[in-house]
Design an enzyme around this catalytic site. Structure first.
Site, short mmCIF file in Angstrom:
data_model
loop_
_atom_site.label_atom_id
_atom_site.label_comp_id
_atom_site.label_asym_id
_atom_site.label_seq_id
_atom_site.Cartn_x
_atom_site.Cartn_y
_atom_site.Cartn_z
N GLY A 1 4.04 -4.64 13.01
CA GLY A 1 4.41 -3.71 12.53
C GLY A 1 4.22 -2.34 12.49
O GLY A 1 4.56 -1.62 11.70
N ARG B 1 0.41 9.86 16.97
CA ARG B 1 0.27 10.25 15.68
C ARG B 1 0.00 11.26 15.62
O ARG B 1 -0.58 11.82 16.13
CB ARG B 1 -1.54 8.82 15.23
N TYR C 1 0.67 -1.28 0.04
CA TYR C 1 -0.24 -0.20 0.48
C TYR C 1 1.08 1.11 0.39
O TYR C 1 0.52 1.84 -1.18
CB TYR C 1 -0.95 -0.10 1.55
C1 UD2 Z 1 -2.44 4.42 9.91
C2 UD2 Z 1 -3.25 3.67 8.75
C3 UD2 Z 1 -2.34 2.28 8.25
C4 UD2 Z 1 -1.07 2.72 7.36
C5 UD2 Z 1 -0.82 3.40 8.36
C6 UD2 Z 1 0.70 4.09 8.02
C7 UD2 Z 1 -5.35 3.80 9.38
C8 UD2 Z 1 -6.81 3.19 10.18
N1 UD2 Z 1 -4.39 2.82 9.04
O1 UD2 Z 1 -2.22 3.59 10.64
O2 UD2 Z 1 -3.56 1.72 7.52
O3 UD2 Z 1 -1.94 3.65 6.57
O4 UD2 Z 1 -1.24 4.74 8.95
O5 UD2 Z 1 1.65 4.86 9.08
O6 UD2 Z 1 -5.42 5.13 8.70
N2 UD2 Z 1 -4.58 1.68 18.18
C9 UD2 Z 1 -4.57 0.96 19.53
N3 UD2 Z 1 -6.38 -0.10 19.70
C10 UD2 Z 1 -7.41 -0.19 18.48
C11 UD2 Z 1 -6.70 0.10 17.16
C12 UD2 Z 1 -5.72 1.43 17.47
O7 UD2 Z 1 -4.09 0.87 20.74
O8 UD2 Z 1 -8.29 -0.26 18.39
C13 UD2 Z 1 -2.77 1.98 17.99
C14 UD2 Z 1 -2.39 1.37 17.22
O9 UD2 Z 1 -1.77 0.42 17.50
C15 UD2 Z 1 -1.72 2.08 16.87
C16 UD2 Z 1 -2.20 3.64 16.57
O10 UD2 Z 1 -3.42 3.22 17.71
O11 UD2 Z 1 0.07 2.23 17.04
C17 UD2 Z 1 -2.98 4.42 15.73
O12 UD2 Z 1 -4.23 2.93 14.82
P1 UD2 Z 1 -4.41 3.20 13.27
O13 UD2 Z 1 -4.71 1.51 12.72
O14 UD2 Z 1 -5.66 4.27 13.76
O15 UD2 Z 1 -3.11 4.40 12.13
P2 UD2 Z 1 -1.62 3.75 12.25
O16 UD2 Z 1 -1.50 5.12 11.48
O17 UD2 Z 1 -1.06 2.90 13.06
#
Ligand code: UD2
Length: 345
Positions: free
Chosen positions: A289, A224, A158
């Site tokens: 990851g 984030r 992606y």
């Molecule tokens: C985002 C994108 C991912 C990729 C990435 C690149 C989304 C949803 N995800 O991931 O596809 O593009 O950016 O950097 O847009 N978390 C929790 N509990 C939950 C869900 C998430 O603790 O129920 C944590 C997760 O482990 C992470 C953080 O929250 O550390 C943000 O998670 P995310 O999936 O919203 O976004 P990200 O930045 O990891």
């Protein structure tokens, strides 16, 4: 953006039934544009179209962006368009891991074909949904537009496909203006909370509204950069409609974020407070990851498009919570007609 300036000019929005695409359509309609929406409902949802499907200036085509001559056919049906907003994509990172070739074809190959078509049709601007995932793993924060390159270690097909597509979009030549918006963590109404990989805000708000504990993956100190969907839509409009020459030096690539880090633990606590729930948080093992920190530099977009985020996290969360409450109440009461809506003209 002034409504009076736009008259009834025409835009194409691919991914019109998606989370961001549907908000963008609504805004463009409010600005007076004719909007030709395209979506194949691979991840877009019919209910996202509900609030504007019957608008007299909205035309919908259930089509895929992988179809050759798509823009030519839309041109034949609706006449010339000024801007193509290309948001349709395979949006799931885990899906991209299992289907790398399909992801490259949809997120990169189709983008290049649409760009070529746009060039031939005399479209003025092509605005692409880039992603923070284009930066892969990085230690240096905040991330600047020049921090992604052929040296980047992408974490997923992606991220790589989005990077390649951004590079193609940014290398278009005048008179076609190519802009890629590398959006960070977007949140707001209509974001689907139903998968374990859904955006953390949609998941936390869903859990809080349902009275369930919020589940943090890891220690919660990862950060984030959260940006509200209305701010993102404003960035798209400025990128697509603005007459201003780009003097930011970023070559038509812009980060879209708040520029501020928020830890996942602080986020969970804030959502508990705003939903007036006790602080009920559980910790599970870290998501494989996951990156540790992500934060945008937003200097280039401020200089190039005069954009800055306007909705603070607490305000955006309040709007998201209100929407989720409404969803919870109306669950099961949704109804939407099937099929192609393009005949309305
Ligand atoms: C985002 C994108 C991912 C990729 C990435 C690149 C989304 C949803 N995800 O991931 O596809 O593009 O950016 O950097 O847009 N978390 C929790 N509990 C939950 C869900 C998430 O603790 O129920 C944590 C997760 O482990 C992470 C953080 O929250 O550390 C943000 O998670 P995310 O999936 O919203 O976004 P990200 O930045 O990891």
């Amino acid at each position: 953006m002034e409504k009076s300036e736009s008259g009834s000019r025409c835009c194409v929005v691919t991914g019109a039934a998606g989370f961001v695409g549907s908000h963008l359509c609504e805004r463009l309609l409010a600005l007076g544009y004719i909007v030709v929406g395209v979506d194949n409902f691979f991840s877009g949802r019919r209910e996202n179209l509900l609030s504007f499907a019957a608008h007299p200036r909205f035309f919908f085509h259930e089509r895929s962006v992988t179809e050759s001559r798509l823009l030519h056919e839309l041109y034949g049906a609706h006449g010339p368009f000024e801007t193509v907003f290309h948001l349709a994509a395979i949006v799931s990172v885990p899906y991209s891991m299992d289907h790398p070739e399909e992801t490259l074809e949809v997120n990169y190959g189709a983008t290049v074909r649409l760009l070529n078509e746009a060039e031939k049709l005399g479209v003025r601007s092509f605005v692409f949904a880039g992603s923070a995932a284009e930066y892969g793993t990085q230690d240096r924060m905040p991330l600047r537009e020049t921090d992604a390159g052929s040296w980047t270690r992408w974490l997923s097909p992606y991220g790589e496909a989005k990077y390649r597509a951004t590079t193609a979009v940014a290398s278009t030549r005048s008179p076609l203006r190519g802009v890629s918006l590398r959006c960070f963590n977007i949140y707001g109404p209509r974001q689907d909370p139903s998968s374990p990989y859904s955006g953390v805000i949609s998941r936390f708000v869903d859990m809080a509204v349902a009275g369930r504990p919020l589940t943090i993956f890891g220690d919660g100190f990862q950060t984030r950069d959260f940006v509200f969907v209305d701010d993102v839509v404003e960035a798209y409009c400025r990128a697509g409609i603005s007459e201003k020459a780009d003097d930011s030096g970023s070559g038509g690539i812009y980060n879209v974020g708040s520029g501020r880090p928020t830890s996942i633990l602080d986020l969970a606590r804030l959502i508990c407070r705003l939903t007036r729930r006790p602080e009920s948080i559980t910790f599970c093992s870290e998501r494989p990851g996951d990156i540790r920190h992500s934060r945008a530099s937003i200097e280039a977009i401020a200089r190039g498009l005069g954009w800055r985020p306007r909705i603070a996290l607490e305000e955006g969360l309040t709007k998201t919570i209100q929407w989720m409450h409404g969803e919870a109440q109306s669950l099961g009461a949704k109804d939407f007609p099937d099929g192609d809506l393009s005949e309305k003209k």
